[in-house]
Design an enzyme around this catalytic site. Sequence first.
Site, PDB file in Angstrom:
ATOM      1  CG  ASP A  81      -9.054  -2.251  -3.496  1.00 34.91           C
ATOM      2  OD1 ASP A  81      -8.268  -1.312  -3.725  1.00 34.91           O
ATOM      3  OD2 ASP A  81     -10.206  -2.295  -3.973  1.00 34.91           O
ATOM      4  CB  SER A  90      -0.915   0.014   1.228  1.00 38.27           C
ATOM      5  OG  SER A  90      -1.654   1.217   1.258  1.00 38.27           O
ATOM      6  CG  ASN A 104      -3.853   5.296   2.567  1.00 39.33           C
ATOM      7  OD1 ASN A 104      -3.516   5.652   3.699  1.00 39.33           O
ATOM      8  ND2 ASN A 104      -5.029   5.587   2.042  1.00 39.33           N
ATOM      9  CE1 TYR A 142     -15.240   9.475   0.551  1.00 40.61           C
ATOM     10  CE2 TYR A 142     -13.646   7.683   0.446  1.00 40.61           C
ATOM     11  CZ  TYR A 142     -14.421   8.644  -0.184  1.00 40.61           C
ATOM     12  OH  TYR A 142     -14.374   8.763  -1.555  1.00 40.61           O
ATOM     13  CG  PHE A 170      -6.775   6.886   6.346  1.00 36.71           C
ATOM     14  CD1 PHE A 170      -6.695   5.938   7.349  1.00 36.71           C
ATOM     15  CD2 PHE A 170      -7.143   6.465   5.065  1.00 36.71           C
ATOM     16  CE1 PHE A 170      -6.970   4.594   7.097  1.00 36.71           C
ATOM     17  CE2 PHE A 170      -7.415   5.129   4.801  1.00 36.71           C
ATOM     18  CZ  PHE A 170      -7.330   4.191   5.823  1.00 36.71           C
TER      19      PHE A 170
END
Length: 198
Positions: free
Chosen positions: A71, A11, A13, A157, A155
Amino acid sequence: MSGFKELVLASHNAGKLKELQAMLGDAVRVRSIGEFSQVEPEETGLSFVENAILKARNAARISGLPALADDSGLAVDFLGGAPGIYSARYADGQGDAANNAKLLDALKDVPDAQRGAQFVCALALVRHADDPLPILCEGLWHGSILHEARGEHGFGYDPLFWVPDSECSSAEMPSEQKNRLSHRARAMALLKQRLGLA
Ligand SMILES: O=c1nc[nH]c2c1ncn2[C@H]1C[C@H](O)[C@@H](COP(=O)(O)OP(=O)(O)OP(=O)(O)O)O1
Ligand SMILES: [Mg+2]
């Protein structure tokens, strides 16, 4: 993690990486794909699972290590499950703040009773790039979409995701609490069971 001395997390992120690392603890030595490449693979799958496999294979190919990919996304009932697998790209790649603004706009004037949503997480673990049998685990987290942002943690939403049982948004809870309750936590608990670690 059983059988793996080292694992690469597929990832890019930072928020996700932090959560996955915290959940894995010291079960395995964790590397991040960012050490090997800054190039993000195109997420061409039509499902969370397909995209997770695609990201895991890509990371295993680049690193030569077993790879775990996540995901995930937000499925909003009123929007027929959107943004779903397109959650990260909802506002055309302009980032979390733009995604959240677009979601609030899409749900403008939608009453509370119709603001249900779930976070979805698919984890895929491949032992090597061509692994014919990826280990797949999924997790869901039910909640609803607030009318305005609340909280500073997490982070994506999180500031818009109301968790009814906890009576706060997922950005208002400490990371330890989110990491026990979230879609990612549920998928990771299943993965640990599958690997004989729980
Ligand atoms: O716990 C969460 N709390 C808040 N938002 C979250 C969460 N989990 C996923 N999300 C959102 C962020 C992003 O908009 C999308 C994931 O997209 P997704 O493609 O899986 O991740 P990404 O592109 O950020 O990083 P990468 O693909 O390198 O793992 O869903
Ligand atoms: Mg992505």
